[in-house]
Design an enzyme around this catalytic site. Structure first.
Site, PDB file in Angstrom:
ATOM      1  N   THR A 118       0.804  -1.644  -0.142  1.00  0.00           N
ATOM      2  CA  THR A 118      -0.083   0.338   0.134  1.00  0.00           C
ATOM      3  C   THR A 118       1.100   1.396  -0.170  1.00  0.00           C
ATOM      4  O   THR A 118       2.107   1.206   0.405  1.00  0.00           O
ATOM      5  CB  THR A 118      -0.606   0.036   1.190  1.00  0.00           C
ATOM      6  OG1 THR A 118      -0.081   0.694   2.387  1.00  0.00           O
ATOM      7  CG2 THR A 118      -1.576  -1.331   1.212  1.00  0.00           C
ATOM      8  N   GLY A 119       0.350   2.134  -0.349  1.00  0.00           N
ATOM      9  CA  GLY A 119       1.311   3.491  -1.212  1.00  0.00           C
ATOM     10  C   GLY A 119       2.488   3.442  -1.480  1.00  0.00           C
ATOM     11  O   GLY A 119       3.704   3.528  -1.381  1.00  0.00           O
ATOM     12  N   ALA A 120       2.263   2.568  -2.653  1.00  0.00           N
ATOM     13  CA  ALA A 120       3.564   2.070  -3.839  1.00  0.00           C
ATOM     14  C   ALA A 120       3.870   3.014  -4.732  1.00  0.00           C
ATOM     15  O   ALA A 120       5.037   2.791  -4.864  1.00  0.00           O
ATOM     16  CB  ALA A 120       3.258   0.801  -4.265  1.00  0.00           C
ATOM     17  N   TYR A 167      -0.493  11.457  14.564  1.00  0.00           N
ATOM     18  CA  TYR A 167       0.056  10.499  13.482  1.00  0.00           C
ATOM     19  C   TYR A 167       1.057   9.751  14.082  1.00  0.00           C
ATOM     20  O   TYR A 167       0.789   8.295  14.441  1.00  0.00           O
ATOM     21  CB  TYR A 167       1.152  11.499  13.267  1.00  0.00           C
ATOM     22  CG  TYR A 167       2.391  10.488  12.137  1.00  0.00           C
ATOM     23  CD1 TYR A 167       2.051   9.716  11.016  1.00  0.00           C
ATOM     24  CD2 TYR A 167       3.911  10.222  12.876  1.00  0.00           C
ATOM     25  CE1 TYR A 167       3.201   9.672   9.877  1.00  0.00           C
ATOM     26  CE2 TYR A 167       4.147   9.298  11.976  1.00  0.00           C
ATOM     27  CZ  TYR A 167       4.346   9.432  11.047  1.00  0.00           C
ATOM     28  OH  TYR A 167       5.096   8.295  10.105  1.00  0.00           O
ATOM     29  N   ILE A 226       9.009   5.761   0.882  1.00  0.00           N
ATOM     30  CA  ILE A 226       9.640   4.583   1.157  1.00  0.00           C
ATOM     31  C   ILE A 226       8.476   2.997   0.414  1.00  0.00           C
ATOM     32  O   ILE A 226      10.216   2.012   0.166  1.00  0.00           O
ATOM     33  CB  ILE A 226       9.290   4.117   2.259  1.00  0.00           C
ATOM     34  CG1 ILE A 226      10.303   5.525   2.983  1.00  0.00           C
ATOM     35  CG2 ILE A 226       9.723   2.797   2.798  1.00  0.00           C
ATOM     36  CD1 ILE A 226       9.641   5.511   4.595  1.00  0.00           C
TER      37      ILE A 226
HETATM   38  N1  NDP Z   1       9.412   9.659   5.959  1.00  0.00           N
HETATM   39  C1  NDP Z   1      10.291   9.302   6.860  1.00  0.00           C
HETATM   40  O1  NDP Z   1      11.005   9.779   7.738  1.00  0.00           O
HETATM   41  C2  NDP Z   1       9.171   8.381   7.526  1.00  0.00           C
HETATM   42  C3  NDP Z   1       8.290   7.124   6.937  1.00  0.00           C
HETATM   43  N2  NDP Z   1       7.568   6.872   7.679  1.00  0.00           N
HETATM   44  C4  NDP Z   1       5.927   5.875   7.322  1.00  0.00           C
HETATM   45  O2  NDP Z   1       6.247   5.865   5.786  1.00  0.00           O
HETATM   46  C5  NDP Z   1       5.267   5.037   5.274  1.00  0.00           C
HETATM   47  C6  NDP Z   1       5.103   6.414   3.881  1.00  0.00           C
HETATM   48  O3  NDP Z   1       5.465   7.012   3.645  1.00  0.00           O
HETATM   49  P1  NDP Z   1       6.415   8.162   2.793  1.00  0.00           P
HETATM   50  O4  NDP Z   1       7.108   7.592   1.952  1.00  0.00           O
HETATM   51  O5  NDP Z   1       7.948   9.218   4.231  1.00  0.00           O
HETATM   52  O6  NDP Z   1       5.770   8.992   2.254  1.00  0.00           O
HETATM   53  P2  NDP Z   1       5.532   9.430   1.077  1.00  0.00           P
HETATM   54  O7  NDP Z   1       3.771  10.153   1.389  1.00  0.00           O
HETATM   55  O8  NDP Z   1       5.975   9.288  -0.095  1.00  0.00           O
HETATM   56  O9  NDP Z   1       4.156   8.094   0.662  1.00  0.00           O
HETATM   57  C7  NDP Z   1       2.499   7.900   1.297  1.00  0.00           C
HETATM   58  C8  NDP Z   1       2.371   6.782   0.135  1.00  0.00           C
HETATM   59  O10 NDP Z   1       0.642   7.001   1.039  1.00  0.00           O
HETATM   60  C9  NDP Z   1      -0.093   6.995   0.115  1.00  0.00           C
HETATM   61  N3  NDP Z   1      -1.391   7.274   0.822  1.00  0.00           N
HETATM   62  C10 NDP Z   1      -1.616   8.298   1.476  1.00  0.00           C
HETATM   63  N4  NDP Z   1      -2.926   7.744   1.872  1.00  0.00           N
HETATM   64  C11 NDP Z   1      -3.085   7.137   1.714  1.00  0.00           C
HETATM   65  C12 NDP Z   1      -4.967   6.335   1.556  1.00  0.00           C
HETATM   66  N5  NDP Z   1      -5.421   7.250   2.591  1.00  0.00           N
HETATM   67  N6  NDP Z   1      -5.119   5.115   0.404  1.00  0.00           N
HETATM   68  C13 NDP Z   1      -3.792   5.107  -0.241  1.00  0.00           C
HETATM   69  N7  NDP Z   1      -2.333   5.100   0.056  1.00  0.00           N
HETATM   70  C14 NDP Z   1      -2.417   6.942   0.741  1.00  0.00           C
HETATM   71  C15 NDP Z   1       0.304   7.987  -0.692  1.00  0.00           C
HETATM   72  O11 NDP Z   1      -0.072   8.657  -1.690  1.00  0.00           O
HETATM   73  P3  NDP Z   1      -0.255   9.391  -2.488  1.00  0.00           P
HETATM   74  O12 NDP Z   1       0.914   9.847  -3.087  1.00  0.00           O
HETATM   75  O13 NDP Z   1      -1.095   9.803  -3.757  1.00  0.00           O
HETATM   76  O14 NDP Z   1      -0.352  10.647  -1.900  1.00  0.00           O
HETATM   77  C16 NDP Z   1       1.860   7.624  -0.979  1.00  0.00           C
HETATM   78  O15 NDP Z   1       2.000   6.235  -1.723  1.00  0.00           O
HETATM   79  C17 NDP Z   1       4.044   6.164   5.627  1.00  0.00           C
HETATM   80  O16 NDP Z   1       3.624   5.051   6.655  1.00  0.00           O
HETATM   81  C18 NDP Z   1       4.743   6.880   7.141  1.00  0.00           C
HETATM   82  O17 NDP Z   1       4.170   7.237   8.155  1.00  0.00           O
HETATM   83  C19 NDP Z   1       7.463   6.194   8.843  1.00  0.00           C
HETATM   84  C20 NDP Z   1       8.693   7.060   9.608  1.00  0.00           C
HETATM   85  C21 NDP Z   1       9.639   8.204   9.098  1.00  0.00           C
HETATM   86  C1  LIG Z   2      17.447  23.183  10.271  1.00  0.00           C
HETATM   87  C2  LIG Z   2      15.812  22.359  11.221  1.00  0.00           C
HETATM   88  C3  LIG Z   2      15.361  23.441  10.121  1.00  0.00           C
HETATM   89  C4  LIG Z   2      15.501  21.485  10.669  1.00  0.00           C
HETATM   90  C5  LIG Z   2      14.507  20.483  11.131  1.00  0.00           C
HETATM   91  C6  LIG Z   2      14.433  19.329  10.890  1.00  0.00           C
HETATM   92  C7  LIG Z   2      13.200  18.557  11.003  1.00  0.00           C
HETATM   93  C8  LIG Z   2      12.320  18.970   9.828  1.00  0.00           C
HETATM   94  C9  LIG Z   2      13.272  17.248  10.998  1.00  0.00           C
HETATM   95  C10 LIG Z   2      14.464  16.730  12.157  1.00  0.00           C
HETATM   96  C11 LIG Z   2      13.993  14.972  12.306  1.00  0.00           C
HETATM   97  C12 LIG Z   2      13.108  14.448  11.787  1.00  0.00           C
HETATM   98  C13 LIG Z   2      11.857  13.791  11.943  1.00  0.00           C
HETATM   99  C14 LIG Z   2      12.721  12.722  12.496  1.00  0.00           C
HETATM  100  C15 LIG Z   2      11.881  10.802  12.872  1.00  0.00           C
HETATM  101  C16 LIG Z   2      10.555  11.486  12.127  1.00  0.00           C
HETATM  102  C17 LIG Z   2       9.530   9.956  12.733  1.00  0.00           C
HETATM  103  C18 LIG Z   2      10.741   8.824  12.366  1.00  0.00           C
HETATM  104  C19 LIG Z   2       8.649   9.803  11.436  1.00  0.00           C
HETATM  105  O1  LIG Z   2       7.783   9.686  11.222  1.00  0.00           O
HETATM  106  C20 LIG Z   2       8.119  10.599  10.674  1.00  0.00           C
HETATM  107  C21 LIG Z   2       8.920  11.758  10.725  1.00  0.00           C
HETATM  108  C22 LIG Z   2      10.119  12.596  11.409  1.00  0.00           C
HETATM  109  C23 LIG Z   2       9.096  12.768  12.862  1.00  0.00           C
HETATM  110  C24 LIG Z   2      11.132  13.444  10.749  1.00  0.00           C
HETATM  111  C25 LIG Z   2      10.056  14.548  10.234  1.00  0.00           C
HETATM  112  C26 LIG Z   2      11.237  15.543  10.200  1.00  0.00           C
HETATM  113  C27 LIG Z   2      12.765  16.222  11.343  1.00  0.00           C
HETATM  114  C28 LIG Z   2      11.703  16.845  12.571  1.00  0.00           C
END
Ligand code: NDP
Ligand SMILES: CC(C)CCC[C@@H](C)[C@H]1CC[C@H]2C3=CC[C@H]4[C@H](C)C(=O)CC[C@]4(C)[C@H]3CC[C@]12C
Length: 304
Positions: A8-10, A194, A14
């Site tokens: 999902t969310g492919a 979240y 990530i």
């Molecule tokens: N980036 C990070 O630092 C971190 C990310 N994560 C988790 O990783 C996962 C992937 O996120 P990430 O790759 O970072 O972010 P992206 O926004 O790149 O990817 C999120 C994906 O989820 C899809 N999505 C969102 N809402 C829906 C929905 N209602 N139905 C179906 N698909 C949906 C998006 O689709 P669309 O393109 O249409 O929006 C997209 O494909 C998430 O669960 C996020 O919480 C966890 C920790 C850290």
């Molecule tokens: C010089 C400043 C403006 C730099 C700001 C940095 C912040 C925007 C980011 C620093 C750490 C980041 C995060 C850490 C953990 C992630 C967590 C695991 C997740 O699930 C979602 C995203 C994070 C909260 C992420 C978000 C951006 C930072 C807070």
């Protein structure tokens, strides 16, 4: 035998990087199903994957995890197309209207809490949640409930006599006990939906193991670390692209102190990819597997 993998969310971040990595290790023995809410973006992701793996089997499935009817329709479609699913990656997720607390960030910079702050985002992020057409809190519905419903609907193709299947959740180190309340599982009242939804997915994974292991279905959770994706760019929406680029050297520096700064979707997908190669019976149901990256940007073996 072909492995059937649904993600999902492919279509971005990530999830897309995981698909790329799965195909890079085995194009022939894999049937990938990209479950996405937006078919135009899904189609673009499929084309990108096929450009580097022209013989791969990559199917698309329309599914909005925040909508009950969409999830039920998508599950019906899956049961028509496949007799079994070997892996389901529950990866789609949102962090809507994030509010970055600048004061708390600067306080954190000069405290003993600094590494935790960078590794988990604790104390510096809140969100404004919405309500879906079904009347559910949007973050809860998207990140957790839609995925739960999907698993329940897919039981017949996930629980197969003599076979094992894996559920793999993209959780987060931002999942905090303090954000979750059993009396308010949708997080209607707080400002950290979240974190609450990710903590709830960790709990749900435990419960799924208790309920389903005897039927051959196993569940694990991972944290990809801090990865630069659409989700993270949305945290500071007023930042133009060039400012993010300027911040990259700072992030590389921070990575010397916390190897949770995986930064690239490829490295962030490490734990998801690693779990693909593990025997589910050998995994610890209580563990959260972390994608880690060394100070020089090399991916490290995930740790629990
Ligand atoms: N980036 C990070 O630092 C971190 C990310 N994560 C988790 O990783 C996962 C992937 O996120 P990430 O790759 O970072 O972010 P992206 O926004 O790149 O990817 C999120 C994906 O989820 C899809 N999505 C969102 N809402 C829906 C929905 N209602 N139905 C179906 N698909 C949906 C998006 O689709 P669309 O393109 O249409 O929006 C997209 O494909 C998430 O669960 C996020 O919480 C966890 C920790 C850290
Ligand atoms: C010089 C400043 C403006 C730099 C700001 C940095 C912040 C925007 C980011 C620093 C750490 C980041 C995060 C850490 C953990 C992630 C967590 C695991 C997740 O699930 C979602 C995203 C994070 C909260 C992420 C978000 C951006 C930072 C807070």
């Amino acid at each position: 035998m072909n492995k059937v993998v649904l993600v999902t969310g492919a279509n971005s971040g990530i999830g897309l990087a995981l698909c790329e990595r799965l195909l890079s290790q085995d194009t022939e023995g894999l049937q990938l199903c990209l479950a996405c809410r937006n078919m135009r973006r899904a189609q673009a992701a499929r084309s990108a994957l096929l450009a580097s793996h022209p013989t791969a089997q990559v199917a698309l499935l329309q599914m909005d995890t925040s909508s009950i009817s969409s999830v039920i329709a998508a599950a019906q479609e899956v049961k028509l197309r496949y007799t079994r699913l070997d892996y389901v990656y529950l990866n789609a997720g949102i962090m809507p209207n994030p509010q970055f607390d600048v004061k708390a960030f600067f306080r954190g910079l000069f405290s003993s809490h600094i590494i935790t702050m960078f590794a988990t985002g604790e104390g510096i992020l809140t969100q404004k949640d919405g309500v879906t057409a079904d009347g559910l809190q949007e973050v809860f519905a998207t990140n957790l409930f839609g995925h739960f419903l999907l698993i329940r609907e897919l039981e017949p193709v996930l629980c197969r006599e003599g076979r094992t299947s894996q559920l793999i959740w993209t959780s987060s180190s931002n999942a905090h006990r303090s954000a979750f309340n059993m009396e308010d599982v949708q997080h209607q009242k707080g400002t950290r939906p979240y974190s609450s939804s990710k903590y709830a997915s960790d709990l749900l994974s435990l419960a799924l193991n208790t309920h389903y292991n005897k039927q051959g279905l196993y569940s694990s959770v991972i944290c990809p670390g801090f990865v630069m994706t659409n989700l993270t760019y949305g945290i500071l929406p007023s930042f133009p692209d060039f400012l993010w680029t300027l911040l990259m050297p700072l992030f590389w520096l921070i990575r010397m102190f916390t190897n949770t700064f995986t930064l690239t979707p490829f490295n962030g997908a490490e734990a998801l990819f690693w779990l693909f190669k593990q025997k589910p019976e050998s995994l610890d149901p209580q563990a959260k597997y972390h994608s880690l990256t060394s100070g020089l940007g090399q991916k490290l073996h995930p740790t629990a």
